[in-house]
Design an enzyme around this catalytic site. Sequence first.
Site, PDB file in Angstrom:
ATOM      1  N   HIS A  98       1.025  -1.330  -0.047  1.00  0.00           N
ATOM      2  CA  HIS A  98      -0.005  -0.122   0.011  1.00  0.00           C
ATOM      3  C   HIS A  98       0.958   1.311   0.085  1.00  0.00           C
ATOM      4  O   HIS A  98       0.858   2.058  -0.886  1.00  0.00           O
ATOM      5  CB  HIS A  98      -1.070   0.174   1.186  1.00  0.00           C
ATOM      6  CG  HIS A  98      -1.527   1.142   1.321  1.00  0.00           C
ATOM      7  ND1 HIS A  98      -2.972   1.602   0.771  1.00  0.00           N
ATOM      8  CD2 HIS A  98      -1.592   2.433   2.121  1.00  0.00           C
ATOM      9  CE1 HIS A  98      -3.496   2.538   1.098  1.00  0.00           C
ATOM     10  NE2 HIS A  98      -2.414   3.259   1.723  1.00  0.00           N
ATOM     11  N   GLU A  99       1.806   1.270   1.002  1.00  0.00           N
ATOM     12  CA  GLU A  99       2.786   2.540   0.858  1.00  0.00           C
ATOM     13  C   GLU A  99       3.571   2.679  -0.352  1.00  0.00           C
ATOM     14  O   GLU A  99       3.751   3.662  -0.852  1.00  0.00           O
ATOM     15  CB  GLU A  99       3.630   2.428   2.344  1.00  0.00           C
ATOM     16  CG  GLU A  99       3.023   2.229   3.467  1.00  0.00           C
ATOM     17  CD  GLU A  99       1.875   3.453   3.856  1.00  0.00           C
ATOM     18  OE1 GLU A  99       2.091   4.302   3.153  1.00  0.00           O
ATOM     19  OE2 GLU A  99       1.090   3.102   4.394  1.00  0.00           O
ATOM     20  N   HIS A 102       1.611   4.627  -2.898  1.00  0.00           N
ATOM     21  CA  HIS A 102       1.843   5.957  -2.750  1.00  0.00           C
ATOM     22  C   HIS A 102       3.137   6.302  -3.631  1.00  0.00           C
ATOM     23  O   HIS A 102       2.854   7.633  -4.371  1.00  0.00           O
ATOM     24  CB  HIS A 102       1.850   6.382  -1.429  1.00  0.00           C
ATOM     25  CG  HIS A 102       0.604   6.257  -0.595  1.00  0.00           C
ATOM     26  ND1 HIS A 102      -0.632   6.818  -1.233  1.00  0.00           N
ATOM     27  CD2 HIS A 102       0.268   5.695   0.533  1.00  0.00           C
ATOM     28  CE1 HIS A 102      -1.695   6.523  -0.270  1.00  0.00           C
ATOM     29  NE2 HIS A 102      -1.074   5.936   0.547  1.00  0.00           N
ATOM     30  N   HIS A 106       2.990   9.006  -6.669  1.00  0.00           N
ATOM     31  CA  HIS A 106       3.739  10.145  -7.019  1.00  0.00           C
ATOM     32  C   HIS A 106       4.583  10.159  -8.112  1.00  0.00           C
ATOM     33  O   HIS A 106       4.609  11.245  -8.880  1.00  0.00           O
ATOM     34  CB  HIS A 106       4.747   9.944  -5.528  1.00  0.00           C
ATOM     35  CG  HIS A 106       5.358  11.653  -5.354  1.00  0.00           C
ATOM     36  ND1 HIS A 106       6.519  11.737  -4.406  1.00  0.00           N
ATOM     37  CD2 HIS A 106       5.243  12.889  -5.825  1.00  0.00           C
ATOM     38  CE1 HIS A 106       7.010  13.053  -4.573  1.00  0.00           C
ATOM     39  NE2 HIS A 106       6.266  13.665  -5.366  1.00  0.00           N
TER      40      HIS A 106
END
Length: 229
Positions: A98-99, A102, A106
């Site tokens: 999940h991280e 991100h 980006h």
Amino acid sequence: MFFHPMDFLILIAFGVSIWAQFRVKGNFNKWAEVPTRSHMTGADVARRILDNNGLSHIPIEVVPGTLSDHYDPLSKTVRLSEAVYYGASIASVSVAAHEVGHAIQHAQSYGALVWRHRMFPLVNLTSGVAPFLLLGGFLFQSLSLIGVGIIFFSAAVAFQLITLPVEFNASSRAKKLMLAEGMIYNDEERGVNKVLNAAALTYVAAALISLLELIKYVMIFFQGNQDEE
């Protein structure tokens, strides 16, 4: 300040928020006991996804705390808690992926994330000032102060609302990438969904609370205007 009809809905939303927090911890602890069939750790999954998506330059760091995992857009670093970094469980790989989602957002300039980053400096200011403006407006019965407070508070609400697609998209990316690259098997997808959906619910509850509070202040503002006419 008198009890407003919206307060009942806000209390319910607070209850949902508290329940969501317990659910996050409960689901993480439950699926932290279920090892991945691939035997990959959270760090392994994060590194492979980053490398396979042209982001080998992004480092992965271990940070203290429980569920303190996050992606830092300023330093372009994925930071994972010890339980996630070293853990080879369904919970660990779900949070790690999940991280990394991100980080990919980006790198690809995902629209909602771009707007969220642009809004952050403004929201950081307005969210701190809004409570004092609203409190002052109610204490001094000043509709002008309440109105400005509502405008400032609206920025914070907008920030929380735009966070929702960012979080849901990161989770969706995480599941697809792990399945596509064989990091989890189809029968492990249920556990991944449990972990990520519980986390997403906390963002939904927080946004709902803020939105209901904003509606309440707007209703009070317009009621005050009507009383003055």
